[in-house]
Design a protein around this motif. Structure first.
Motif, mmCIF file in Angstrom:
data_model
loop_
_atom_site.group_PDB
_atom_site.id
_atom_site.type_symbol
_atom_site.label_atom_id
_atom_site.label_comp_id
_atom_site.label_asym_id
_atom_site.label_seq_id
_atom_site.Cartn_x
_atom_site.Cartn_y
_atom_site.Cartn_z
ATOM 1 N N SER A 41 0.841 -1.207 0.000
ATOM 2 C CA SER A 41 0.000 0.000 0.000
ATOM 3 C C SER A 41 0.870 1.248 0.000
ATOM 4 O O SER A 41 0.594 2.212 -0.705
ATOM 5 N N LEU A 42 1.914 1.211 0.834
ATOM 6 C CA LEU A 42 2.775 2.387 0.923
ATOM 7 C C LEU A 42 3.461 2.653 -0.418
ATOM 8 O O LEU A 42 3.547 3.803 -0.864
ATOM 9 N N ALA A 43 3.904 1.585 -1.083
ATOM 10 C CA ALA A 43 4.558 1.745 -2.383
ATOM 11 C C ALA A 43 3.574 2.367 -3.370
ATOM 12 O O ALA A 43 3.907 3.304 -4.107
ATOM 13 N N ARG A 44 2.328 1.849 -3.372
ATOM 14 C CA ARG A 44 1.337 2.377 -4.314
ATOM 15 C C ARG A 44 1.029 3.840 -4.016
ATOM 16 O O ARG A 44 0.897 4.655 -4.915
ATOM 17 N N LEU A 45 0.955 4.167 -2.713
ATOM 18 C CA LEU A 45 0.677 5.561 -2.338
ATOM 19 C C LEU A 45 1.810 6.480 -2.772
ATOM 20 O O LEU A 45 1.579 7.535 -3.389
ATOM 21 N N GLU A 46 3.057 6.080 -2.474
ATOM 22 C CA GLU A 46 4.207 6.909 -2.863
ATOM 23 C C GLU A 46 4.250 7.073 -4.375
ATOM 24 O O GLU A 46 4.450 8.179 -4.898
ATOM 25 N N ALA A 47 4.072 5.942 -5.098
ATOM 26 C CA ALA A 47 4.188 5.969 -6.552
ATOM 27 C C ALA A 47 3.112 6.865 -7.158
ATOM 28 O O ALA A 47 3.400 7.719 -8.016
ATOM 29 N N ALA A 48 1.867 6.698 -6.708
ATOM 30 C CA ALA A 48 0.770 7.482 -7.274
ATOM 31 C C ALA A 48 0.955 8.966 -6.966
ATOM 32 O O ALA A 48 0.742 9.830 -7.824
ATOM 33 N N THR A 49 1.377 9.253 -5.733
ATOM 34 C CA THR A 49 1.540 10.656 -5.331
ATOM 35 C C THR A 49 2.589 11.355 -6.186
ATOM 36 O O THR A 49 2.343 12.432 -6.741
ATOM 37 N N VAL A 50 3.740 10.726 -6.301
ATOM 38 C CA VAL A 50 4.811 11.395 -7.038
ATOM 39 C C VAL A 50 4.499 11.391 -8.541
ATOM 40 O O VAL A 50 4.798 12.351 -9.243
ATOM 41 N N SER A 51 3.848 10.344 -9.033
ATOM 42 C CA SER A 51 3.484 10.309 -10.455
ATOM 43 C C SER A 51 2.556 11.464 -10.789
ATOM 44 O O SER A 51 2.691 12.102 -11.836
ATOM 45 N N SER A 52 1.613 11.720 -9.884
ATOM 46 C CA SER A 52 0.663 12.810 -10.139
ATOM 47 C C SER A 52 1.398 14.124 -10.388
ATOM 48 O O SER A 52 1.084 14.857 -11.326
ATOM 49 N N SER A 53 2.383 14.410 -9.563
ATOM 50 C CA SER A 53 3.070 15.698 -9.769
ATOM 51 C C SER A 53 3.995 15.663 -10.990
ATOM 52 O O SER A 53 4.196 16.681 -11.646
ATOM 53 N N ILE A 54 4.528 14.476 -11.304
ATOM 54 C CA ILE A 54 5.361 14.394 -12.514
ATOM 55 C C ILE A 54 4.505 14.665 -13.752
ATOM 56 O O ILE A 54 4.867 15.462 -14.624
ATOM 57 N N TYR A 55 3.326 14.018 -13.798
ATOM 58 C CA TYR A 55 2.446 14.226 -14.960
ATOM 59 C C TYR A 55 2.043 15.688 -15.084
ATOM 60 O O TYR A 55 1.925 16.218 -16.186
ATOM 61 N N THR A 56 1.832 16.346 -13.959
ATOM 62 C CA THR A 56 1.476 17.775 -14.011
ATOM 63 C C THR A 56 2.571 18.575 -14.707
ATOM 64 O O THR A 56 2.291 19.375 -15.605
ATOM 65 N N THR A 57 3.831 18.323 -14.300
ATOM 66 C CA THR A 57 4.908 19.101 -14.930
ATOM 67 C C THR A 57 5.065 18.736 -16.397
ATOM 68 O O THR A 57 5.555 19.524 -17.194
ATOM 69 N N MET A 58 4.639 17.505 -16.749
ATOM 70 C CA MET A 58 4.729 17.111 -18.157
ATOM 71 C C MET A 58 3.544 17.647 -18.958
ATOM 72 O O MET A 58 3.480 17.471 -20.180
ATOM 73 N N GLY A 59 2.589 18.270 -18.238
ATOM 74 C CA GLY A 59 1.418 18.816 -18.910
ATOM 75 C C GLY A 59 0.368 17.769 -19.233
ATOM 76 O O GLY A 59 -0.542 18.004 -20.024
ATOM 77 N N ASN A 60 0.495 16.612 -18.607
ATOM 78 C CA ASN A 60 -0.439 15.523 -18.872
ATOM 79 C C ASN A 60 -1.509 15.494 -17.780
ATOM 80 O O ASN A 60 -1.426 14.755 -16.811
ATOM 81 N N LYS A 61 -2.558 16.313 -17.990
ATOM 82 C CA LYS A 61 -3.525 16.570 -16.934
ATOM 83 C C LYS A 61 -4.339 15.330 -16.537
ATOM 84 O O LYS A 61 -4.586 15.090 -15.356
ATOM 85 N N ASN A 62 -4.766 14.580 -17.548
ATOM 86 C CA ASN A 62 -5.620 13.422 -17.265
ATOM 87 C C ASN A 62 -4.884 12.366 -16.447
ATOM 88 O O ASN A 62 -5.408 11.857 -15.458
ATOM 89 N N GLU A 63 -3.675 12.044 -16.886
ATOM 90 C CA GLU A 63 -2.880 11.047 -16.153
ATOM 91 C C GLU A 63 -2.657 11.510 -14.724
ATOM 92 O O GLU A 63 -2.733 10.734 -13.786
ATOM 93 N N SER A 64 -2.374 12.816 -14.592
ATOM 94 C CA SER A 64 -2.112 13.382 -13.273
ATOM 95 C C SER A 64 -3.340 13.229 -12.376
ATOM 96 O O SER A 64 -3.231 12.821 -11.220
ATOM 97 N N ALA A 65 -4.515 13.552 -12.926
ATOM 98 C CA ALA A 65 -5.751 13.461 -12.137
ATOM 99 C C ALA A 65 -6.007 12.016 -11.726
ATOM 100 O O ALA A 65 -6.416 11.745 -10.586
ATOM 101 N N GLY A 66 -5.737 11.088 -12.625
ATOM 102 C CA GLY A 66 -5.945 9.669 -12.325
ATOM 103 C C GLY A 66 -5.062 9.218 -11.182
ATOM 104 O O GLY A 66 -5.530 8.589 -10.223
ATOM 105 N N ALA A 67 -3.761 9.560 -11.260
ATOM 106 C CA ALA A 67 -2.811 9.165 -10.212
ATOM 107 C C ALA A 67 -3.214 9.785 -8.880
ATOM 108 O O ALA A 67 -3.163 9.139 -7.832
#
Lengths: 549, 230
Positions: A339-365
């Motif tokens: 669970s912790l791995a999934r939480l860390e991964a999703a959290t950081v992925s969300s902000s990475i997608y934001t900087t990449m301009g990928n809004k949908n992926e970011s919202a999903g994460a």
């Protein structure tokens, strides 16, 4: 020469080379040990240590693929697989100064350099066996966590025996510090230092000053150690912590960098450096330390998903989004989709997608992360929470951001560094006023809950008080005061009625969850000691070390 | 392993090379021991050569260890681990370490040490030093080596005496003298004495420092080495 033997001793040999294992075995056999077992790698060694206890462990540093000897020792200590009475002896061809430093830092009980000869083995083992016998009652008390009893036994031993005197002083000082008895620990160290300048005694004085929050004094003590003994690595860690508390963040980083240079193979040290450098906005050092932490962490029990998330975050800052994403995606693989791995991964992925301009992926994460955090509030660390809240704000999910932040405030109400970061986050989002109000009301709520629970306890309604604090602690799993209050109520219950193992375990759980910051350390230690006293009054459990004396 | 200019650091290369050599010599010695344990005195004509080989191997290994230790001390990567130790433990370790070899040359080694004699020192460093002094005495002793410990002016003393011809004048050393000069002509590299001086100096207490002396007041005018630890 006195005849000696390894009779009644059990021995574990850990080496990846079959020839080496059989050489060591044939060297040991003439001394007639009770049993010799072998392990061919780190995992095998840990498994053996889980299954039975050994008096002597001879572990090669270099074990080929997987864990090395240091990591075996680290994990064994971390998981309490090594009784105090055992001797863990590191065998090594010392391939580099750095390795030796690292190996010494986890403090094996002894060290034999290759090539191992019958003579060198005999001399070392003889010493250990004699010591094991002479200190058996003390180590046994330590293994049963009967620390006050251990201190008494040490005093008794010292009354009529000079042997191992300084080793026992050191152990006693450590036990006293752990019990929060700074007065006695300080007196002991001063007495030792009056006779001879021993770095460990000065180091303990430094730790005591630190725990008493006398940071200038602590800094002076740690500096004095390093001036005379630049290789006393732990002093760098503590001096850095002290400088940080004094608000000298740049100096703190400098000190830690020196420590890292001398002894780079420590995961906690690299992690601490990454954290400090990140706060100092020194991206290069942060990145290097994060990478090193991950490399050292391979195979180590101490590694955490957060190590990967930290690297991903610094890569985002560097605008290396592609690599950041790769690192983020590796978290689940590396940590088996916990669970912790999934939480860390999703959290950081969300902000990475934001900087990449990928809004949908970011919202999903972000949605994934929020649902994990809602299910298991205990997983929410300050770093995850801040990152999550940041993403929420980027997606205009103000309510979710407030919820997360509210929990962070609950858990870290007296941690100024976290509160400052929260305030900064909201300031940047243009809601600076809202945050100070949120902090204020949340604090008031916590105070109200604590007051109510304490009043219930005073009025004698112990059960209601326990229920209230248990519920509150569930909502703010890292809040020290609430957790300590919950423990206190449970202790009161045990005092009023009959102490039970289950209640005791619950109380200890709350004490552990409260963490061990200096601010609450005294109360933490007091409650812990009470628990130990209560534990001693319990009928003996199945005695695990029922062995012939 | 390079500095800012990208140039490799020769010190590190040298240290790593020495390290590698040390490991090789270690393997050689282990193999020699193995062969030696398989041949009995009467069945093996080359036994004497074997003992010579082992002696040279040990000397080589101990020299390499000294170089490595000095390297670490110079880089201040080595912090002496000063603990309270029994003098008899160290001496016994050194005795056991050398006994076999000395017996081959017909040299008796005796130890004279009170069991409750204790001192503060780095066990590894001091036993390495004493062992190398014994190793050196092996070369000069006729039939006896005497090791022991005592107390003198508040110092713990550890000594090694032999019944050889004694030290040449260039190697005689008293308290307060600097490190003896290196002379290539005398065949001494100076490493042993430099090592002894460095190890001794790492031991400090209050304003007193460790030191060593050499003299020709050993057994029947043979060599004597004494280490003083504060």
């Amino acid at each position: 020469m006195a005849i000696w033997s390894l009779k009644h001793r059990t021995i574990l040999i850990v080496d990846d080379f079959p020839e080496m294992r059989s050489t060591l075995r044939s060297m040991l056999i003439p001394w007639q040990p009770e049993r010799i077992e072998t392990a061919r790698n780190g995992d095998d060694a840990i498994e053996k240590l889980q299954q039975s206890r050994y008096d002597i462990i001879l572990c090669d540093y270099n074990l080929g693929e997987g864990k090395n000897g240091q990591q075996v020792l680290e994990e064994a200590r971390h998981r309490s697989l090594l009784p105090f009475s055992s001797a863990f002896i590191m065998v090594s061809a010392e391939t580099s100064a750095q390795m030796v430093m690292g190996a010494m830092e986890t403090q094996p009980d002894g060290y034999i350099s290759k090539p191992v000869t019958r003579v060198s083995l005999q001399v070392r083992l003889k010493k250990f066996v004699r010591k094991q016998d002479e200190l058996r009652t003390i180590t046994r008390a330590m293994d049963r966590k009967q620390y006050p009893a251990a201190i008494e036994l040490i005093d008794r031993h010292l009354e009529d025996n000079n042997k191992y005197r300084f080793e026992l002083y050191k152990l006693k000082s450590d036990l006293l510090i752990r019990a929060g008895d700074y007065e006695r620990a300080g007196n002991l160290c001063e007495a030792v230092l009056a006779g001879r300048e021993l770095p460990w005694a000065r180091f303990d004085m430094g730790r005591i000053a630190f725990f008493r929050q006398d940071y200038p004094c602590a800094a002076g003590l740690f500096e004095k150690i390093l001036a005379g003994n630049p290789g006393f690595i732990a002093a760098y860690d503590w001096l850095a912590k002290t400088r940080d508390r004094l608000g000298e963040h740049g100096e703190a980083q400098q000190v830690l960098m020196e420590g890292v240079e001398r002894s780079p193979q420590s995961l906690p040290r690299q992690r601490a450096l990454a954290e400090l450098a990140d706060r100092n906005e020194d991206i290069e050092v942060t990145e290097a330390a994060c990478r090193k932490a991950i490399r050292i962490g391979k195979g180590s029990i101490l590694r955490e998903p957060a190590d990967y998330a930290a690297l991903a975050r610094v890569l985002v800052q560097k605008e290396s989004s592609a690599e950041a994403l790769r690192v983020a995606q590796s978290i689940n693989r590396e940590f088996d989709h916990s669970s912790l791995a999934r939480l860390e991964a999703a959290t950081v992925s969300s902000s990475i997608y934001t900087t990449m301009g990928n809004k949908n992926e970011s919202a999903g994460a972000l949605s994934d992360a929020l649902s994990i955090a809602a299910q298991q509030p205990g997983l929410l660390s300050a770093d995850i929470g801040l990152s999550l809240a940041h993403s929420c704000l980027a997606h205009n999910r103000q309510e979710d951001a407030d919820l997360i932040i509210r929990q962070l405030i609950c858990d870290h109400e007296d941690d100024d560094a976290v509160l400052a970061k929260i305030t900064q986050l909201y300031d940047e989002a243009g809601s600076g006023d809202a945050i100070s109000e949120l902090i204020e009301t949340t604090r008031k709520e916590i105070i109200a809950i604590n007051n109510e629970g304490v009043k219930l306890l005073k009025d004698g309604d112990v059960e209601a008080s326990i229920e209230l604090f248990t519920r509150a602690a569930h909502g703010m799993p890292h809040n020290p005061v609430v957790n300590l209050n919950a423990a206190q109520s449970l202790i009161r219950l045990m005092r009023d009625t009959v102490p039970g193992r289950e209640t005791l375990a619950k109380a200890l759980g709350f004490i552990q969850a409260a963490g061990n910051s200096e601010m609450h350390r005294e109360r933490h230690n007091r409650l812990l000691n009470t628990c130990r006293e209560l534990a001693a009054s319990l009928p003996a459990e199945n005695d695990t070390d029922a062995e012939p004396a | 392993m390079s500095d800012d200019t990208g140039k490799p650091d020769f010190n590190i290369i040298l240290a790593n090379a020495v390290h590698d050599m040390k490991n090789s010599v270690g393997m050689l010695l282990a193999a020699l021991d193995e062969i030696d344990s398989r041949c009995s005195p009467d069945s093996c004509a080359s036994r004497d050569q074997f003992s010579q080989l082992r002696y040279e191997g040990k000397r080589l290994s101990s020299n390499l260890v000294q170089v490595l230790t000095l390297y670490r001390i110079n880089e201040s990567r080595y912090t002496p681990n000063i603990t309270e130790n029994d003098a008899s433990d160290v001496l016994e370790e050194c005795l056991l370490d050398n006994e076999g070899l000395l017996a081959l040359k017909g040299i008796d080694i005796e130890m004279d040490c009170n069991d409750d004699l204790q001192g503060f020192f780095d066990n590894e460093l001091v036993s390495g030093l004493i062992s190398s002094v014994i190793n050196n005495a092996y070369k000069y002793a006729r039939s006896r080596i005497h090791i022991g410990a005592g107390r003198e002016n508040g110092y713990l003393t550890l000594y090694v005496k032999d019944d050889g011809n004694g030290f040449p004048p260039s190697m005689l050393h008293e308290q307060g003298q600097g490190t003896p000069a290196i002379s290539f002509r005398s065949g001494s590299t100076g490493l042993g004495l430099y090592f002894a001086a460095t190890i001794a100096a790492l031991h400090r207490h209050d304003d007193r420092q460790g030191f060593f002396t050499t003299g020709n007041d050993g057994i029947n005018g043979g060599g004597r080495f004494t280490l003083y630890l504060p």
